[in-house]
Design an enzyme around this catalytic site. Structure first.
Site, short mmCIF file in Angstrom:
data_model
loop_
_atom_site.label_atom_id
_atom_site.label_comp_id
_atom_site.label_asym_id
_atom_site.label_seq_id
_atom_site.Cartn_x
_atom_site.Cartn_y
_atom_site.Cartn_z
N ARG A 107 1.84 3.86 -6.39
CA ARG A 107 1.30 2.67 -5.80
C ARG A 107 2.02 2.49 -4.48
O ARG A 107 2.09 1.32 -4.10
CB ARG A 107 1.96 1.68 -6.77
CG ARG A 107 1.28 1.75 -8.26
CD ARG A 107 1.74 0.44 -9.23
NE ARG A 107 1.29 0.83 -10.54
CZ ARG A 107 -0.03 0.79 -10.93
NH1 ARG A 107 -0.94 0.44 -10.16
NH2 ARG A 107 0.03 0.93 -12.12
N GLY A 111 5.67 1.03 -5.73
CA GLY A 111 6.34 1.92 -6.51
C GLY A 111 5.40 2.75 -7.47
O GLY A 111 4.47 3.31 -6.72
N ASP A 138 4.09 13.33 -2.08
CA ASP A 138 4.44 14.67 -2.39
C ASP A 138 5.91 14.66 -2.80
O ASP A 138 6.36 15.17 -3.86
CB ASP A 138 4.34 15.62 -1.17
CG ASP A 138 2.85 16.01 -0.83
OD1 ASP A 138 1.99 15.75 -1.89
OD2 ASP A 138 2.52 16.08 0.38
#
Length: 167
Positions: A107, A111, A138
């Protein structure tokens, strides 16, 4: 037999970017995912959709080929509909019912969330001064997967992922 060249492999992680590169790359990823899953090695997939590499329709078709072999599905909120065209809660339930062990939704500055058959976790992003967002997703994957490999519960693995993303 690709796995024979990877003794001690405990997880295979794939990304949608590799699937998008060519038909050969896509076929290799699907074969590796199939082989790993058959050997009991968990496969994780970060959807990581790049519209400049392929269309939504092409991505959806390719992802549908690999999903049956994926244990950990990782997608951002805008990528989840590439996998299941439904509201988030329904999409997560569908992926878990379809064989995924964990579903993670990134998100960004809010988070991440994760679900498994017996756990649900929502971890806010760490408050940091943002220098560059490139690679944060990543990094979240790397932290999450290292936590899962270390045997952490889903919430703790996700917390590790958000910490690494913030760094």
């Amino acid at each position: 037999d690709v796995l024979a060249a990877l003794p001690g492999c405990r997880r295979v992680h794939l990304t949608g970017v590799t699937l998008a590169l060519s038909d050969g790359a896509r076929q290799a990823c699907v074969a590796l995912a199939r082989e790993a899953a058959a050997a009991g090695i968990p496969v994780s997939l970060d959807v990581n959709h790049r519209p400049g590499l392929w269309s939504v329709d092409e991505a959806g078709a390719a992802l549908a080929q690999i999903l049956p072999h994926v244990a950990t599905v990782i997608a951002s909120e805008d990528e989840l509909p590439l996998l299941v065209d439904a509201p988030e809660a329904e999409a997560v339930a569908h992926l878990l019912a379809g064989g995924a062990s964990e579903v993670v939704v990134k998100r960004g500055e809010r988070g991440a969330s994760a679900w498994s058959a017996d756990a649900e976790a929502h971890v806010p992003a760490r408050a940091v001064e943002v220098v560059d967002v490139i690679g944060a997703g990543d990094a979240l994957c790397a932290g999450l997967l290292s936590g899962l490999l270390d045997g952490l519960p889903l919430a703790a693995a996700l917390a590790r992922g958000t910490a690494v993303a913030a760094a």
